[in-house]
Design a protein around this motif. Sequence first.
Motif, short mmCIF file in Angstrom:
data_model
loop_
_atom_site.label_atom_id
_atom_site.label_comp_id
_atom_site.label_asym_id
_atom_site.label_seq_id
_atom_site.Cartn_x
_atom_site.Cartn_y
_atom_site.Cartn_z
N VAL A 189 -6.55 49.91 11.66
CA VAL A 189 -6.53 50.38 10.28
C VAL A 189 -7.98 50.43 9.78
O VAL A 189 -8.69 49.42 9.82
N VAL A 190 -8.41 51.61 9.31
CA VAL A 190 -9.81 51.82 8.93
C VAL A 190 -9.89 52.41 7.53
O VAL A 190 -9.13 53.33 7.19
N ASN A 191 -10.82 51.90 6.73
CA ASN A 191 -11.13 52.48 5.43
C ASN A 191 -12.29 53.45 5.60
O ASN A 191 -13.42 53.04 5.84
N THR A 192 -12.03 54.73 5.48
CA THR A 192 -13.07 55.74 5.67
C THR A 192 -13.71 56.17 4.35
O THR A 192 -14.46 57.15 4.32
N ALA A 193 -13.43 55.45 3.28
CA ALA A 193 -14.03 55.77 1.98
C ALA A 193 -15.38 55.09 1.83
O ALA A 193 -15.76 54.23 2.63
N GLY A 194 -16.10 55.47 0.79
CA GLY A 194 -17.43 54.93 0.56
C GLY A 194 -17.46 53.66 -0.24
O GLY A 194 -18.54 53.17 -0.59
N GLN A 195 -16.29 53.11 -0.59
CA GLN A 195 -16.24 51.86 -1.33
C GLN A 195 -15.05 51.04 -0.84
O GLN A 195 -14.17 51.54 -0.15
N GLU A 196 -15.06 49.76 -1.21
CA GLU A 196 -13.95 48.88 -0.82
C GLU A 196 -12.66 49.37 -1.46
O GLU A 196 -12.64 49.80 -2.61
N LEU A 197 -11.58 49.32 -0.68
CA LEU A 197 -10.30 49.80 -1.15
C LEU A 197 -9.18 48.82 -0.76
O LEU A 197 -9.24 48.20 0.31
N PRO A 198 -8.15 48.73 -1.60
CA PRO A 198 -6.94 48.05 -1.16
C PRO A 198 -6.22 48.94 -0.16
O PRO A 198 -6.08 50.15 -0.38
N ALA A 199 -5.84 48.38 0.97
CA ALA A 199 -5.18 49.17 2.01
C ALA A 199 -3.76 48.69 2.19
O ALA A 199 -3.51 47.48 2.38
N GLU A 200 -2.83 49.63 2.11
CA GLU A 200 -1.43 49.31 2.36
C GLU A 200 -0.90 50.26 3.43
O GLU A 200 -1.03 51.48 3.32
N VAL A 201 -0.33 49.66 4.45
CA VAL A 201 0.24 50.42 5.56
C VAL A 201 1.71 50.04 5.69
O VAL A 201 2.05 48.84 5.71
N VAL A 202 2.56 51.04 5.78
CA VAL A 202 3.99 50.79 5.95
C VAL A 202 4.45 51.50 7.21
O VAL A 202 4.30 52.72 7.34
N LEU A 203 4.98 50.71 8.14
CA LEU A 203 5.48 51.25 9.41
C LEU A 203 6.99 51.21 9.42
O LEU A 203 7.60 50.19 9.07
N ASP A 204 7.60 52.31 9.81
CA ASP A 204 9.06 52.37 9.97
C ASP A 204 9.39 51.77 11.33
O ASP A 204 9.44 52.47 12.36
N LEU A 205 9.59 50.45 11.36
CA LEU A 205 9.74 49.74 12.63
C LEU A 205 10.96 50.21 13.41
O LEU A 205 10.91 50.35 14.64
N ALA A 206 12.05 50.45 12.72
CA ALA A 206 13.26 50.90 13.42
C ALA A 206 13.03 52.24 14.10
O ALA A 206 13.40 52.43 15.27
N ALA A 207 12.40 53.17 13.38
CA ALA A 207 12.13 54.48 13.96
C ALA A 207 11.13 54.39 15.11
O ALA A 207 11.14 55.22 16.02
N LEU A 208 10.26 53.38 15.07
CA LEU A 208 9.28 53.17 16.14
C LEU A 208 9.89 52.42 17.33
O LEU A 208 9.19 52.18 18.32
N GLY A 209 11.16 52.04 17.22
CA GLY A 209 11.84 51.39 18.34
C GLY A 209 11.77 49.88 18.30
O GLY A 209 11.92 49.23 19.34
N HIS A 210 11.60 49.32 17.08
CA HIS A 210 11.55 47.86 16.94
C HIS A 210 12.62 47.44 15.92
O HIS A 210 12.35 47.29 14.73
N PRO A 211 13.85 47.24 16.38
CA PRO A 211 14.94 46.91 15.45
C PRO A 211 14.82 45.52 14.84
O PRO A 211 15.38 45.27 13.77
N LYS A 212 14.11 44.63 15.50
CA LYS A 212 13.97 43.26 14.99
C LYS A 212 12.61 43.09 14.30
O LYS A 212 11.66 43.81 14.60
N PRO A 213 12.49 42.13 13.39
CA PRO A 213 11.20 41.88 12.72
C PRO A 213 10.11 41.51 13.72
O PRO A 213 10.38 40.92 14.77
N LEU A 214 8.88 41.88 13.38
CA LEU A 214 7.73 41.57 14.21
C LEU A 214 6.80 40.61 13.48
O LEU A 214 6.68 40.66 12.26
#
Length: 679
Positions: A619-644
């Motif tokens: 996960v990379v911030n390509t902006a010129g200033q500090e940013l809050p970063a939020e990433v949401v992955l669809d784990l089920a669609a990625l093949g991970h039915p259980k929590p990671l």
Amino acid sequence: MQVRVPLWFTAIGVKVGVVLLGLGETGAAEAQALAKPWWEGSQAGITDRLLPPWTPVEAADGQVKLWGRSYRFDGPLPLPTGVETRQKQVLAGPITLLGKAQGQEIQWTGGAGKLVDVRPSMVRLQGQADSAHLQCDGDITVEFDGMIRCDLVLRPKQKPVALEELVLEMPMAAEYAKYFHFYPGRWGSSYNSGALPPEGLKSEFKPFFWLGDEWRGLSWFSESDRNFFHPKGVQPIQIVRRSSQAVLRVLLISQPQKLEQPLEYTFGFQATPVKPDQPDAWDFRTVHMGSYNVDEAFLDRLVQAGVRTMCFHEHWTDIQAYPATTHGQKLRRLAEACKKRNIQLLLYLGYEMSTIAPEWPGYHELCLVAPRAGGYKRTYQPEPDQTAYIVCYRSIWQDFIAAHLEKLLKEYPISGVYLDGTANPWGCANTKHGCGYQRPDGSVGKTYPIFSTRSMMKRIYTLVREHVPDGQVNVHQSTCMTIPTLAFATSYWDGEQLQGLKRPEHFEQLMEILPLDAFRAEFMGKNWGVPAELLHYASGPFKRSEAMAVALLHDVPVRPGNMNDLEELAKIWKLWEEFGRHEAEWIPYWAQDTRIKTNRPEIKVSLYNRPGRGLAAVVVNTAGQELPAEVVLDLAALGHPKPLRARNVFTDTEVPFAEGRLQTSLPSLGFVLLYAQAP
């Protein structure tokens, strides 16, 4: 070190020998024959065998198939009509020659090329096309790595023929022509790589041009602009957009010519990628720490960190870029210690001849590029001061390098070479070895000896693999992705062209030094079929953490040069072992996969996904200033039915990752490497 120059290395020495022996002038030829060194005329590394990892070339019915690609030659002209790579047809139509002769549009007729030679390593076809005023004879060679050479002769059918215009056109499907790269580039810049502008592109003559996307592409090349005729100011290389096409147009003639003699042209084409993705730079685990001062305890530390390859730079020998050393005992001791620990030791070979090399007096005028270029000053005390200049591999220096490399591989348990600039076809007008050509105004034009440099690289690769089946040809080649020569590199190291720049004041200027689109075009390797590493110096414009952020986003390692760098990279090597990176699907940030969402476009994510095992996310911030970063992955669609459960790879601390959601704050060009697996 005192350098002794053997008598037979100099022309003066030959003449003196003639006089002393009483041979007279009639004996000069015999004396010259005696003066021939052992390496001149060497056949080391010259082969027509199929080399690994490529597969045999097959040809039938106008189609040539080879590893990863297929070419068609079923049109009237002896030029490719179709090119398929990574299961995609990248040509939008046949490559052709357009133009006007005697005031008429040239219309070609003819049949498919005739196969005249088929071997596992290459095929050869011949063809002939006809038009009202011109005949085109062609000889085509396709080699096992996909390099196509087309030798064309245009013959006037009556004399003279008024040839008003002649253009080579290579129409690419626009969706596979997102990026461009050309050679030569410019030191201190990445301007020769990047996204193809909406308005297209125009350029002075360049001997190599590539168009492609992140996974594939097609190159055109020509060693010179001989027989290109234009009014002053015309830019002969043009990329124009036509509907769903991006057309590379090479203007051969835009200034009318009265054609009384045949015109000869040699063009090359090569689709990429040129070989399999594995092994890659992550597998080689390379450090640049070779030294005769390295002791066994240090080597043990490297092994513990996971190192598999060590490059020994130019100081392994006292003469710059020289393929032999006076430190034979030290080299043997180091090479044997590395081999004992399964570390592959690669020795530096360069693109230069030093003024203190024994061969300098007798060979520099014959072998250097002209006009003379380079001039690298080496002043490593107590080693002798020297200056080194660029050589051309169209000269017999190619035999010198190959013969000495064969000797090195036989005498020492090394595992290959680290090549500095050796794959670059440097511009040369030295007519003493066949480069250069005479222009109509009497001046000498430059040749870019792509085929001779390719021969040098192929010989080096052949010799290394003959002696070490998994040996390496690691190439540093900044600004130069000439794939006909680089196809024989096992990996490349790119980025030195940017390291002399000062860090700019504004972030936008920093990103202009190495834009993401330029990285995807030149520095990533996946579109070329040669694994890539990024070069970073502490003195360069980017902090190492910033270079790591950009490189990791593209699945590219930054080579470590000290123990601190190594400790950082060792954590990633360990992760890839635990995770099984080669078994994972890599989902890059530009894919815009709906299973991966971020809160801002400046927050970019490249994901390694392995259902049943877990995932790793950059996960990379390509902006010129500090940013809050939020990433949401669809784990089920990625093949991970259980929590990671997730952890930060560098800090080895747990990271909140409920329902595939990551929330953090990242500084400008800051990054996090996350590893998530089932509890």
